[in-house]
Every structure is written in structure tokens, then in C-alpha cells.
Design an enzyme around this catalytic site. Structure first.
Site, PDB file in Angstrom:
ATOM      1  CG  HIS A  59      -2.175  -0.812   0.996  1.00  0.00           C
ATOM      2  ND1 HIS A  59      -2.886  -1.382   2.031  1.00  0.00           N
ATOM      3  CD2 HIS A  59      -2.845  -1.145  -0.143  1.00  0.00           C
ATOM      4  CE1 HIS A  59      -3.937  -2.028   1.540  1.00  0.00           C
ATOM      5  NE2 HIS A  59      -3.926  -1.916   0.229  1.00  0.00           N
TER       6      HIS A  59
ATOM      7  CG  ASP B  22      -0.380   3.781   4.057  1.00  0.00           C
ATOM      8  OD1 ASP B  22      -0.520   2.869   3.238  1.00  0.00           O
ATOM      9  OD2 ASP B  22      -0.802   3.721   5.239  1.00  0.00           O
TER      10      ASP B  22
END
Length: 311
Positions: A65, A67
């Protein structure tokens, strides 16, 4: 050993938190710095610490992901610009190599040092004479790992007074005995290492978990750990939302630490809906179950102390 949180937020940067990244510093050469996840802005956060980017030697990515990975190309590029010539070993899920190779290629980024990318499965993924790293799959929306860093037991202290009574003074033989080797002294007598050393000193265990719902893998990684870093994206009242998005609440994290018999818990990966004042309330929720809980803060360093040995 020292752990420093470069970012403690979930999903996107906030005014008071950057997204996920953690530095683990070792006192012993050649380990230098290990990095766990590398969200956007991680290299900028690193500039506000005493750690040097060119000393990063190992990077562990929990999942893909954004982030947790969008800061990686920039960090590697800056490391090369700042004279980082030593190899970097990068660990993470399948797909990491394709994504990073494509990004570096299209941007024509040339690192100038060896980059070894190891796409991992569960089990021991790294081991040397001092440390072992184990990985387990967690339960998230995509493939996600947690990591358990195990410091191997170190030799116990020498019984110096006993050695002096035997007529043995400090020198190379002390080193051999501390390494567990038996030695022969001048009159042919044998000094057995096991009789002149204290029991081995247990090593420290640090568990760093990626995004996860409560699961058995998280508990096993955290088993008897000195310090556990566990996401707490949501407050306890939002447990259904946490389940929907593959995350944990404060109480989920606390229950994991308690079941695992861990010594200390740091909560991280807080939703941007929570400000600094809210964070203390989140910690209090977790402390109802696991008292030795703290909230991770950006740029906060935590020392993980070892039992001191003497020679």
C-alpha cells in the site's frame, strides 16, 4: 538498540503525523540502520534525526500500500546522492521488485550501488551471527507481513575473580573463554569455559507488525517480545470499521500483546481523524487490557536496553 518512528499515521500524511516508517539502529557494526516501511516523506523525516541515510543497509517492507512504500524510490535515490555506496538488501512481498524496478527505470534513477530485492515468504528471511529476522503473514486487504527481530543470546560474563585465583590475568585467553572455548594454561591444566562464565544473556526481541486485523500470526511474532509495534488505526468503538478495512483497534492491539506475553506495546498507524489530544484517549483504551502501552510519536526514539555483561 534504538527504535525511532519516522511516521505514525495511516493512509495519508497529516499535520501532526507522517505516514509509516521506522528506523532500527544497532550499536554493533556492521549492522548500521534497518528501515521498516518507507511511506512518502520518510527521507525528509530522516533529516530531523541524527541517523545518516547512507548507513541504511536493510529495508523491510510489510506490504505494498502506498502509505508504506511511496517514499522508497526517493530515499534510495538520495542515499546514492549522499555517497551511499554499500549494498542495500530490500525485503518485501511479491510485486515489490516489479514496482521498484519499473519506477527507477522510467525515472532513469541510477543508484550507483548494489540493490538486492528479496521477495519473501513466511519463515526466517535473514540470519547472521548476531540477529535473526522471521516473517509471518498477517490479515490485511492485500498480502502483508510482520517481522520479528531476534537478537541471539550473548555469552555470559566471565568470573574474573575466579580466573585471577587460578593465576590467569586479562589477555587473549579471556577472550577465548568468553567465546566458550576451553584453554590450556602453562602447566598443562585445562580451564573449561563453562565453569568460569555466567549463563548466556538472552537477546532482545523486537516485533514490528504491518497493517493487520487480529490474527494468530501477529501473536506468534509478538511472543515474549521486549517491544511490540502494533497498528491501532481506530478506537475500540469502531471495531466494525477496523474489520471492514483490515485494521485493528486499540484494544485489538492490546489483546495481541497480552496474549503474546510481550513486555511493552507501542501503538502506531493512527487514523488522521485523531489529533494529539485524542491519542492519549486511545492509549488509555489499550492500557485497560495491557498497562505497559505507549503511543508512538513522529521522531520519537525508544531505547531497547540489554542486560549488561562484564569481562
Amino acid at each position: 538498540m534504538e527504535l525511532c518512528f519516522l511516521g505514525t499515521g495511516a493512509g495519508r500524511p497529516a499535520k501532526n503525523r507522517n505516514v509509516t516508517s521506522i528506523i532500527l539502529q544497532f550499536a554493533q557494526s556492521p549492522h548500521g540502520l534497518w528501515l521498516f516501511d518507507c511511506g512518502e516523506g520518510s527521507q525528509h523525516q530522516l533529516m530531523h534525526t541524527p541517523y545518516k541515510i547512507n548507513r541504511i543497509s536493510h529495508i523491510f517492507i510489510t506490504h505494498l500500500h502506498g502509505d508504506h512504500i511511496f517514499g522508497l524510490p526517493g530515499l534510495l535515490s538520495s542515499r546514492a546522492f549522499q555517497g551511499g555506496t554499500q549494498p542495500v538488501v530490500l525485503f518485501g512481498p511479491k510485486g515489490l521488485k516489479q514496482w521498484l524496478d519499473t519506477t527507477l527505470s522510467i525515472s532513469q534513477t541510477h543508484l550507483g550501488h548494489e540493490l538486492e530485492i528479496r521477495e519473501i515468504e513466511e519463515g526466517v528471511i535473514f540470519e547472521d551471527e548476531r540477529y535473526r529476522v522471521e516473517a509471518r503473514i498477517l490479515e490485511h486487504r492485500i498480502a502483508c507481513f510482520g517481522y520479528r527481530v531476534v537478537e541471539k543470546a550473548q555469552p555470559g560474563r566471565l568470573k574474573v575473580e575466579l580466573l585471577k585465583e587460578m593465576g590467569l590475568t586479562a589477555g587473549p585467553l579471556y577472550g577465548r573463554l568468553k567465546r566458550g572455548e576451553d584453554v590450556v594454561i602453562g602447566d598443562g591444566a585445562v580451564i573449561y569455559a563453562k565453569y568460569v562464565t555466567e549463563p548466556p544473556v538472552p537477546g532482545r526481541i523486537i516485533t514490528i507488525l504491518g497493517d493487520t486485523k487480529p490474527c494468530a500470526g501477529a501473536v506468534e511474532l509478538a511472543r515474549n517480545a521486549d517491544l511490540v509495534v502494533h497498528e491501532a488505526t481506530f478506537e475500540a468503538a469502531l471495531k466494525e470499521k477496523a474489520k471492514e478495512f483490515g485494521h485493528s483497534t486499540t484494544k485489538h492491539a492490546a489483546l495481541t500483546a497480552k496474549e503474546a506475553g510481550a513486555k511493552q506495546l507501542f501503538l502506531t498507524h493512527f487514523s488522521s481523524r485523531y489529533n494529539d489530544e485524542d491519542t492519549e484517549k486511545l492509549v488509555e483504551e489499550a492500557r485497560e487490557i495491557f498497562p505497559n502501552t505507549e503511543a508512538a510519536r513522529d521522531l520519537h526514539a525508544v531505547k531497547i536496553k540489554a542486560v549488561k555483561t562484564q569481562i
